[in-house]
Design a protein around this motif. Structure first.
Motif, short mmCIF file in Angstrom:
data_model
loop_
_atom_site.label_atom_id
_atom_site.label_comp_id
_atom_site.label_asym_id
_atom_site.label_seq_id
_atom_site.Cartn_x
_atom_site.Cartn_y
_atom_site.Cartn_z
N THR A 305 0.81 -1.22 0.00
CA THR A 305 0.00 0.00 0.00
C THR A 305 0.84 1.27 0.00
OG1 THR A 305 -0.11 0.08 2.43
CG2 THR A 305 -1.83 -1.18 1.26
N GLY A 306 2.11 1.13 0.39
CA GLY A 306 2.98 2.29 0.49
C GLY A 306 2.71 3.13 1.73
N LYS A 307 1.97 2.59 2.69
CA LYS A 307 1.61 3.33 3.91
C LYS A 307 2.14 2.61 5.14
CE LYS A 307 -2.62 5.13 1.81
NZ LYS A 307 -4.11 5.15 1.87
N LYS A 308 2.97 3.32 5.92
CA LYS A 308 3.55 2.77 7.15
C LYS A 308 2.98 3.53 8.34
CE LYS A 308 7.91 1.51 4.90
NZ LYS A 308 9.38 1.71 4.89
N GLY A 309 2.20 2.82 9.13
CA GLY A 309 1.58 3.43 10.28
C GLY A 309 2.28 3.07 11.58
N LEU A 310 1.59 3.28 12.66
CA LEU A 310 2.14 3.02 14.00
C LEU A 310 2.49 1.55 14.18
CD1 LEU A 310 2.84 4.02 16.83
CD2 LEU A 310 0.44 3.67 17.47
N LYS A 311 1.62 0.68 13.68
CA LYS A 311 1.86 -0.76 13.84
C LYS A 311 3.17 -1.16 13.15
CE LYS A 311 -1.67 -3.60 13.45
NZ LYS A 311 -2.68 -4.53 12.87
N TYR A 312 3.42 -0.59 11.96
CA TYR A 312 4.67 -0.89 11.25
C TYR A 312 5.88 -0.44 12.07
CZ TYR A 312 8.21 -1.23 7.58
OH TYR A 312 9.33 -1.57 6.87
N ARG A 313 5.79 0.77 12.61
CA ARG A 313 6.92 1.29 13.39
C ARG A 313 7.17 0.45 14.63
NH1 ARG A 313 4.56 6.14 11.57
NH2 ARG A 313 3.41 6.49 13.52
N LEU A 314 6.11 -0.07 15.23
CA LEU A 314 6.26 -0.95 16.40
C LEU A 314 6.97 -2.24 16.01
CD1 LEU A 314 5.66 -1.70 19.36
CD2 LEU A 314 3.44 -2.57 18.58
N PHE A 315 6.51 -2.86 14.92
CA PHE A 315 7.13 -4.10 14.47
C PHE A 315 8.55 -3.85 13.95
CE2 PHE A 315 2.73 -5.97 13.84
CZ PHE A 315 2.86 -6.88 14.88
N ASP A 316 8.78 -2.65 13.46
CA ASP A 316 10.13 -2.32 12.99
C ASP A 316 11.13 -2.43 14.14
OD1 ASP A 316 11.82 -1.30 10.75
OD2 ASP A 316 12.18 0.32 12.17
N ALA A 317 10.72 -1.92 15.31
CA ALA A 317 11.60 -1.98 16.49
C ALA A 317 11.74 -3.40 17.01
CB ALA A 317 11.05 -1.06 17.58
N LEU A 318 10.66 -4.18 16.92
CA LEU A 318 10.66 -5.53 17.50
C LEU A 318 11.25 -6.59 16.56
CD1 LEU A 318 7.09 -5.65 19.12
CD2 LEU A 318 9.29 -5.47 20.32
N VAL A 319 11.01 -6.45 15.24
CA VAL A 319 11.34 -7.53 14.30
C VAL A 319 12.23 -7.07 13.14
CG1 VAL A 319 10.39 -9.28 12.74
CG2 VAL A 319 9.17 -8.70 14.86
N TYR A 320 11.78 -6.05 12.39
CA TYR A 320 12.46 -5.71 11.14
C TYR A 320 13.90 -5.24 11.37
CZ TYR A 320 7.44 -5.24 10.08
OH TYR A 320 6.10 -5.44 9.98
N LYS A 321 14.11 -4.49 12.45
CA LYS A 321 15.46 -3.99 12.73
C LYS A 321 16.43 -5.14 12.97
CE LYS A 321 18.02 -0.69 15.57
NZ LYS A 321 17.94 0.28 16.70
N LYS A 322 15.93 -6.20 13.63
CA LYS A 322 16.80 -7.37 13.88
C LYS A 322 17.20 -8.04 12.57
CE LYS A 322 14.89 -8.37 18.47
NZ LYS A 322 14.12 -9.33 19.30
N ILE A 323 16.27 -8.07 11.62
CA ILE A 323 16.58 -8.66 10.32
C ILE A 323 17.63 -7.80 9.60
CG2 ILE A 323 15.65 -9.22 8.04
CD1 ILE A 323 12.98 -9.87 9.45
N ARG A 324 17.44 -6.49 9.63
CA ARG A 324 18.43 -5.61 8.98
C ARG A 324 19.79 -5.71 9.66
NH1 ARG A 324 13.96 -2.08 9.19
NH2 ARG A 324 14.90 -0.80 10.83
N ASN A 325 19.79 -5.91 10.97
CA ASN A 325 21.07 -6.05 11.70
C ASN A 325 21.82 -7.31 11.27
OD1 ASN A 325 20.81 -3.66 13.08
ND2 ASN A 325 19.94 -4.59 14.91
N ALA A 326 21.09 -8.33 10.84
CA ALA A 326 21.74 -9.54 10.36
C ALA A 326 22.54 -9.25 9.09
CB ALA A 326 20.71 -10.63 10.10
N PHE A 327 22.19 -8.18 8.39
CA PHE A 327 22.93 -7.73 7.20
C PHE A 327 23.95 -6.65 7.57
CE2 PHE A 327 19.13 -9.59 5.40
CZ PHE A 327 19.57 -10.17 4.22
N GLY A 328 24.10 -6.38 8.84
CA GLY A 328 25.06 -5.39 9.29
C GLY A 328 24.43 -4.09 9.76
#
Length: 591
Positions: A305-328
């Protein structure tokens, strides 16, 4: 920074860049840093040393080595001499190495270590032009020269002057490399790429991306014998970036340790990363599984959808950032090439902030034809043509391309060159595709039979199939592995011979389905496959096979009037068996 016209000038831009870039040997958890002035000293010393051995402009020098700073030390030393680099995959067997060295007329071969040296020495007897063999590391046996003995002593202060004196020796149209790639007959063909091919492709490709600036680091683990990694490295040299090197099996650890801003990989690498992330998300406590699943769904929703809301930002801190950290954790973007990237993999990685830009090209096009850009990437496509490159779709759907990126031709193969490049200069890729309304290219099929695995390795199936058919127990065989992690085979037994053999063993032969699934029969054919595999490079080997109960026929549509197999018809008919060989897993990797 002046615009380069040769690869010697690309290196000049790099060694004069500020702040000073470096090459890093990151293998084995190390961090051996070679500043540009030290790399320049090594390049100058090796160039003088090879010149003393008699290497001159136009001479071919074979290089068999894994990724490390010295790979490019050799490469740029040869470029300054006007000599031609003939890279060889480290996974090739001695007879394959012998063919490349003999066909190219290599005068010198540089081998990385004693293991690779052994294969070179085994091949040496059939290579009459090979005058010298150099060992990069380790104690050389009699008749082999050491790296330190060949390299002339040069100071850091003197190196720039020596290199500058050599730059005028080379012109843009001079040959820079011969890269051997499999053809439909299975005999490797040497694609001749000039300095202009590479420099044009590097400068044009660089113009459409937000490449790391001088202060940033790229990780190089895709084999430098592969034209894609080599071209990406040339772009990084052109941009004055620092490059760290390691083997592909070390990539996961090196990504976390080096924390690169850029890397290049084949689709299979991204598929394995995706599979590992999903496997880890499926384990743990029920609560963690629930959070992970919700995070995946939210990431895909936001991406679509191209729309990042509060829920996305919450999961970004909990999940997505850890995945990006695996790439450095510092990745600007990464590049995927060599084979198609599954859309679901690309979509997921983009959704969590890992921007994978898929491109398209061939060894013969040095290699980039099209690439998605940091400004706009369209998943499911390989992007628009890079500036200066023409692409058109022929009447039969084949992708044709024309421009300064197209090779000079195939070494010693004028007829094959004429078949590949028409009189108007269009290179026929052998791939089928279409251009959308925005000029983005989509690959839809393959016109030729070459298998390109998920790891980007080219495999000519016909010679391997013919080897299988040399057994009296094999009537026909068809290999599959395009866009897959490994090669599998469908084998049609010679039922007359198999029946005789089975009856002698007391095995019932009245039911063909039961016969081809009998353990002793499967063991017989496994032995045939193993015998063929013993003469193949590891990535070419057949990992699994299935026996078919009926022969191929013209009436059945599997054979042409000249008795050639219709690969696509067979895949349609027996696709369930092929799919099963991949869904079962445990096939290993192509490396």
């Amino acid at each position: 920074m002046s615009a380069p016209t040769t690869l010697s000038e690309v290196f000049r831009n790099w060694r004069q860049a500020t702040p000073e870039p470096a090459l890093i040997d990151a293998r084995g958890g190390a961090d051996r840093r070679l500043p540009a002035r030290e790399v320049s000293r090594l390049v100058a010393g090796l160039a003088l040393g090879l010149e003393k051995l008699g290497v001159k402009k136009g001479d071919r020098v074979a290089l068999i080595s894994g990724n490390r700073p010295e790979w490019h030390v050799v490469d740029f030393a040869l470029h300054h001499l006007g000599a031609v680099n003939v890279p060889i995959y480290t996974t090739l067997l001695a007879p394959q190495i012998a063919h490349i060295m003999k066909d190219s007329g290599a005068k010198v071969c540089i081998a990385e270590n004693p293991e690779l040296l052994a294969k070179v020495l085994e091949a040496k007897g059939s290579c009459p032009d090979l005058a010298h063999v150099v060992l990069m590391e380790g104690q050389p046996p009699q008749g082999v020269r050491s790296w330190s003995d060949v390299c002339a002593p040069v100071s850091e202060e003197k190196a720039p002057e020596i290199l500058e004196s050599m730059v005028p020796r080379v012109s843009p149209q001079d040959l820079a490399t011969i890269i051997y790639t499999s053809g439909t007959t299975g005999e490797p063909k040497g694609a001749m790429l000039t300095h202009d091919n590479f420099v044009f492709n590097a400068v044009s490709s660089a113009s459409v991306q937000d490449w790391p600036p001088h202060s940033e680091v790229a990780l190089s683990f895709l084999p430098l014998s592969h034209v894609l990694e080599r071209l990406v490295d040339y772009i990084l040299f052109y941009k004055g970036a620092t490059i760290a090197y390691c083997g592909i099996l070390e990539a996961g650890e090196a990504l976390r340790r080096i924390r690169p801003h850029l890397f290049t990989a084949v689709p299979r690498f991204y598929e394995k990363v995706y599979d590992r992330i999903m496997a880890e998300g499926a384990h743990g406590s029920p609560l963690k599984q629930k959070i992970f699943q919700a995070a995946v769904e939210e990431a895909l929703r936001a991406f679509r959808t191209g729309k990042k809301g509060l829920k996305y930002r919450l999961f970004d801190a909990l999940v997505y950032k850890k995945i990006r950290n695996a790439f450095g954790g510092r990745l600007r973007f990464s590049i995927s090439g060599g084979a198609p990237l599954p859309v679901y993999v690309g979509e997921f990685l983009h959704a969590v902030g890992i921007f994978v830009l898929e491109g398209y090209g061939l060894t013969e096009t040095s290699p980039v034809i099209t690439v998605n850009t940091t400004k706009k990437a369209k998943l499911g496509t390989v992007g628009p043509p890079i500036p200066g490159v023409e692409v058109k779709i022929a009447a039969d759907g084949e992708i044709l391309t024309r421009g300064r990126h197209v090779m000079k031709g195939y070494w010693n193969k004028p007829e094959a060159t004429r078949e590949a490049i028409d009189p108007e200069g269009w290179f026929h890729t052998g791939d089928i595709g279409e251009l959308d309304e925005e000029g983005y290219l989509r690959i839809t099929d393959r016109k030729k039979d070459i298998l390109v695995t998920a790891g980007g390795k080219n495999i000519a199936p016909q010679p391997i199939e013919n080897q299988l058919k040399t057994s009296k127990f094999v009537e026909n065989a068809v290999l599959f592995g395009d866009r897959k992690p490994y090669v599998v085979a469908l084998i049609v037994p010679n039922f007359e011979e198999l029946t005789h053999w089975a009856q002698a063993k007391g095995i019932p032969t009245d039911n063909r389905e039961a016969l081809i699934n009998h353990p002793a029969v499967l063991e017989l054919y496994q032995g045939i496959v193993d015998q063929v595999n013993s003469g193949l490079a590891r990535f070419e080997t057949i990992k699994k096979f299935r026996l078919l109960p009926e022969p191929f026929t013209m009436d059945g549509g599997e054979l042409t009037p000249t008795l050639k197999v219709k690969r696509r018809v067979i895949l349609q008919r027996y696709g369930h068996l092929v799919d099963a060989m991949y869904s079962e897993g445990d096939g290993g990797s192509e490396r």
